[in-house]
Design a protein around this motif. Structure first.
Motif, PDB file in Angstrom:
ATOM      1  N   VAL A 112       0.836  -1.211   0.000  1.00  9.78           N
ATOM      2  CA  VAL A 112       0.000   0.000   0.000  1.00  9.78           C
ATOM      3  C   VAL A 112       0.870   1.259   0.000  1.00  9.78           C
ATOM      4  O   VAL A 112       0.711   2.151  -0.856  1.00  9.78           O
ATOM      5  CB  VAL A 112      -0.957  -0.005   1.214  1.00  9.78           C
ATOM      6  N   ALA A 113       1.822   1.306   0.954  1.00  5.93           N
ATOM      7  CA  ALA A 113       2.672   2.500   1.065  1.00  5.93           C
ATOM      8  C   ALA A 113       3.556   2.640  -0.171  1.00  5.93           C
ATOM      9  O   ALA A 113       3.785   3.759  -0.661  1.00  5.93           O
ATOM     10  CB  ALA A 113       3.536   2.406   2.316  1.00  5.93           C
ATOM     11  N   GLY A 114       4.039   1.500  -0.686  1.00  5.04           N
ATOM     12  CA  GLY A 114       4.890   1.532  -1.870  1.00  5.04           C
ATOM     13  C   GLY A 114       4.139   2.078  -3.082  1.00  5.04           C
ATOM     14  O   GLY A 114       4.674   2.878  -3.855  1.00  5.04           O
ATOM     15  N   THR A 115       2.890   1.643  -3.257  1.00  2.36           N
ATOM     16  CA  THR A 115       2.078   2.116  -4.390  1.00  2.36           C
ATOM     17  C   THR A 115       1.835   3.619  -4.249  1.00  2.36           C
ATOM     18  O   THR A 115       1.985   4.382  -5.214  1.00  2.36           O
ATOM     19  CB  THR A 115       0.732   1.355  -4.432  1.00  2.36           C
ATOM     20  N   LEU A 116       1.455   4.004  -3.033  1.00  3.82           N
ATOM     21  CA  LEU A 116       1.162   5.421  -2.777  1.00  3.82           C
ATOM     22  C   LEU A 116       2.416   6.283  -3.016  1.00  3.82           C
ATOM     23  O   LEU A 116       2.345   7.342  -3.661  1.00  3.82           O
ATOM     24  CB  LEU A 116       0.706   5.562  -1.320  1.00  3.82           C
TER      25      LEU A 116
END
Lengths: 134, 662
Positions: B21-25
């Motif tokens: 999630v954080a990587g995509t964001l």
């Protein structure tokens, strides 16, 4: 503009592969049916792969002229349907009552006559641990 | 302890989910600190997965049967090595090993490439997405940390798995399967970040080569395991589970060749993306095959609900990769075109088409029972003749191309130059074919063609080494061996590739020799009786019985002689495993240096009361070339993979910021 011959090569290759495949499936044969004992009645002619579970003890000798005799029953569906099998050749180590086996051959006068050496047991390798008899 | 294992897995799940999630964001919004945090979470997930694996290994080593997994897959009598190897002998443990390797690879790949930020920023969520699926399965569907009241002893391990190969074959296959996730993630990362130049290929070249090598060696070890353990005299049965490993290997082989065209000529960008996605999806498909039980295989993996999950995951991967490739098609267009059908790149293209065709026909054979069931309502399967037909149709031209491709010039080659280049290999091929026919070995057309093409390839490889060494010696002087070492050292990738080609050639010769020219005899024998097989006389002497640590071993003593001289004594027999209540065939083999083949004996049936033995004997010429090829394969792959400082400098300059614009 001159088009790349790569497209032609790819198209011809794909067409050739498909042609070879269609040729194989239509001329050389389209596989062997895998059936259970209950389906044997519909396959009187030609060889089939019979998949079933061994019922009771086998009799005879797979390397003697009379061969080995055992009974297979359906693995799925109506488990009361059985067929006697006559077999000669190598018997896998894991062959025994209760084991699921595959054997190739055809039905003759109510007995499934197997091709020599065609018997294989489903190898209970990983993910199917042996259960201890209690 | 089980609670610690469960907690470690839950922590891994949280970490990879965060990385996803954080990587995509972070990638989407170009937030550098968040991207770093996602990278760290992915690296940390490896640590927590190591803890989970150590918990299970510890339980296996201590025979802690309160762990259901330990009770189901080991017993007290099982030697320690096999108890530890039981981590991958069951479904849950295998999934844990998969996750362990995946998080380990991910951590290493991300750390090694931490400076290529614009690419890695998208690689992290892709890898985290794949890892999320596996850790979800382990946490919520198939946990290795289930507990129950401990039984007095465990169920033990299936006898055929109690073999030293069990220690190496499954982990090597997993290293290969999982390794294909890295090039896939970088390819998808390149598409997501719109960096569709050759950098992702350069970054992942060694990863792909390593995964491909592991997969190749894993399969070869599996074949040797089947050869020495199962006791049927063969090494490959075209079983769906075997094919499951072969298919991604073939796709990866095609990829390894086609990336060279992209690196050299900037062509086949879409094709390479398709191949890397195909190789990855096929590696997951193999797992689906083994978990779902949808295909009838001699490898009876238990049917479990995992099949549906894996099918769903494959569908997601296919939609994701195909959709992404489609969306980025404008970025994947190449300016360079194929200039001639007679060029290095064209032969690589033919090689690719044949490899993919072989891969897809095997896939068709594997799913054929499912398709016939869906279309006609009746399951039909294809067997050895189907696979052999396509192996001959595609494999033999591939063998020939292996000799042609490296010798043809890039861009365009004239027929005159080709004639000059190929005169020696062609003469070698014609002479070999003629000699074989004259010696009476023309009975098998595929075998004859394999040897003829093999001579062509061997001559072309030797010629390349001779030419290169001569040129190197002319430049720098010195001895021939020094010039050869310098030649290979300065062109590791190229000459490593030739060594791998030589190993594939050995493999092909070994397969052709041991299958097309083998002799099989079987006979019932009483003590003192003999049988003749291909010049050997085998005399059955007696039965012997001994107690081993976990089995009762019965062995037949068989003396082997040839031309009146004693050659060796073989001991084929059977083991009985009391804990598992199962027998196991134990073959006995004499390696004959005269024909690089084997005299292979199987005690098909032993009657301990009458001491009669039904002995099956196979004489398999050249079969040991198959196993020897494995060593050359690994050596060649290592040469090709070995870091090259000159190449590193060249690539660093090529992909340095601003280099493209310069």
């Amino acid at each position: 503009m001159r088009r790349s011959p790569a497209r032609l090569v790819i198209a011809l290759s794909v067409a050739a592969v498909l042609a070879v495949f269609i040729l194989y499936t239509s001329v050389a044969g389209a596989g062997t049916p895998q059936i259970q004992p209950s389906d044997l009645a519909r396959h009187q002619a030609g060889d089939v792969m019979l998949v079933g579970r061994v019922v009771g003890a086998a009799t005879g000798d797979a390397h003697a002229s009379g061969g080995l005799h055992f009974v297979l029953r359906n693995v799925q569906g109506d488990k009361s349907v059985t067929v006697p099998v006559s077999y000669s050749g190598t018997v896998p180590d894991l062959f025994r009552a209760g084991r699921e086996v595959v054997v190739e051959g055809s039905l003759h006068n109510g007995t499934f006559v197997a091709k020599p050496g065609s018997l294989s047991t489903k190898c209970p390798s990983k993910y199917a641990p042996a259960k201890k008899s209690t | 302890m089980a609670a610690l294992g469960r907690a470690a897995l839950l922590l891994s799940f949280g970490l990879v989910l965060y990385a996803l999630v954080a990587g995509t964001l972070a990638a989407w919004q170009r937030r550098r600190r968040l991207a770093l945090s996602a990278q760290n979470a992915l690296i940390a997930a490896f640590g927590s997965t190591v803890v989970a694996a150590l918990v299970l290994w510890s339980a296996l080593a201590r025979s802690d049967f309160s762990f259901t997994y330990v009770a189901e897959h080991t017993s007290r009598a099982l030697p320690l090595g096999y108890r530890l190897a039981a981590l991958w002998s069951g479904q849950e443990g295998s999934l844990l090993l998969w996750l362990l390797i995946l998080t380990g690879y991910s951590a290493l790949a991300v750390w090694l490439n931490r400076r290529t930020r614009d690419l890695v920023v998208w690689v992290v969520p892709v890898l985290a997405g794949v890892a999320s699926f596996f850790v979800f399965m382990l946490c919520f569907i198939s946990s290795p940390f289930r507990t129950a009241a401990a039984p007095g002893d465990g169920a033990g391990m299936v006898p055929s798995l109690q073999n030293p190969y069990m220690l190496a074959h499954p982990p090597l296959l997993y290293l290969g399967y999982v390794g294909l996730s890295i090039p896939f993630a970088f390819a998808m990362g390149a598409l997501l970040s719109r960096r569709t130049d050759e950098r992702w290929i350069v970054v992942t070249r060694r990863w792909t080569l390593a995964a491909w090598t592991f997969l190749g060696v894993g399969q070869l070890l599996g074949s040797h395991w089947a050869y020495v353990e199962i006791g049927w005299g063969g090494y490959y049965a075209w079983d769906p589970v075997e094919n499951a490993a072969l298919m991604p290997w073939l796709a990866a082989t095609a990829f390894l060749h086609s990336v060279m065209i992209q690196e050299k000529r900037g062509m086949l960008k879409v094709w390479n993306m398709v191949l890397v996605a195909l190789a990855f999806c096929l590696s997951i498909f193999g797992t689906f095959l083994t978990r779902s039980g949808v295909i009838n295989s001699i490898h009876s993996f238990s049917q479990s609900p995992l099949g549906g999950w894996f099918l769903g995951f494959i569908v997601v991967c296919v939609i994701f990769s195909v959709g992404l490739i489609y969306l980025r098609l404008p970025l994947l267009r190449t300016k360079t075109k194929l200039e001639s059908l007679v060029s290095r790149e064209a032969t690589f293209l033919y090689n690719n088409l044949l490899l993919v065709a072989l891969c897809l026909t095997i896939l068709w054979g594997v799913v054929y029972p499912l398709l016939t069931q869906a279309v006609t309502g009746e399951t039909r399967s294809v067997s050895k003749p189907y696979y052999n037909f396509f192996l001959h149709s595609f494999g033999l031209p591939l063998l020939l191309l292996m000799g042609i491709g490296p010798l043809v010039a890039w861009r365009r080659a004239s027929l005159r130059a080709l004639g000059k280049t190929f005169v020696v290999p062609a003469v070698a091929a014609v002479v070999t074919g003629s000699v074989l026919i004259a010696l009476g070995y023309g009975s098998s057309t595929p075998g004859l063609l394999a040897y003829t093409f093999g001579a062509f390839v061997a001559a072309s490889i030797v010629l390349e080494f001779v030419r290169g060494t001569r040129a190197r010696r002319a430049l720098s002087g010195g001895s021939w061996p020094a010039a050869l070492a310098e030649l290979v050292g300065r062109n590791r990738r190229r000459y490593g590739g030739y060594l791998v080609h030589a190993s594939i050639l050995m493999l092909a010769i070994g397969i052709a020799g041991s299958s097309a020219y083998q002799t099989v005899r079987e006979r019932g024998l009483h003590p003192g009786q003999s049988m003749n097989v291909a010049g050997y006389v085998l005399t059955y002497q007696r039965l012997e019985q001994r107690q081993e640590s976990n089995a009762v071993a019965t062995r037949a003593v068989v003396d082997v002689s040839r031309g009146g001289s004693h050659v060796t004594t073989l001991h084929p027999g059977k083991n009985w495993y009391p804990v598992e209540q199962m027998p196991s065939n134990e073959v006995s083999i004499y390696h004959d240096p005269r024909n690089i083949g084997d005299l292979f004996t199987i005690a098909d049936q032993i009657d301990a009361k009458s001491h009669t033995l039904f002995l099956k004997v196979l004489v398999k010429p050249l079969v040991n070339l198959i196993w020897a090829a494995g060593f050359l394969f690994v050596f060649g792959a290592l040469v090709a993979m070995w870091p090259d400082a000159v190449e590193q400098r060249r690539l660093a300059e090529r992909y340095a910021p601003g280099a493209a614009a310069a």
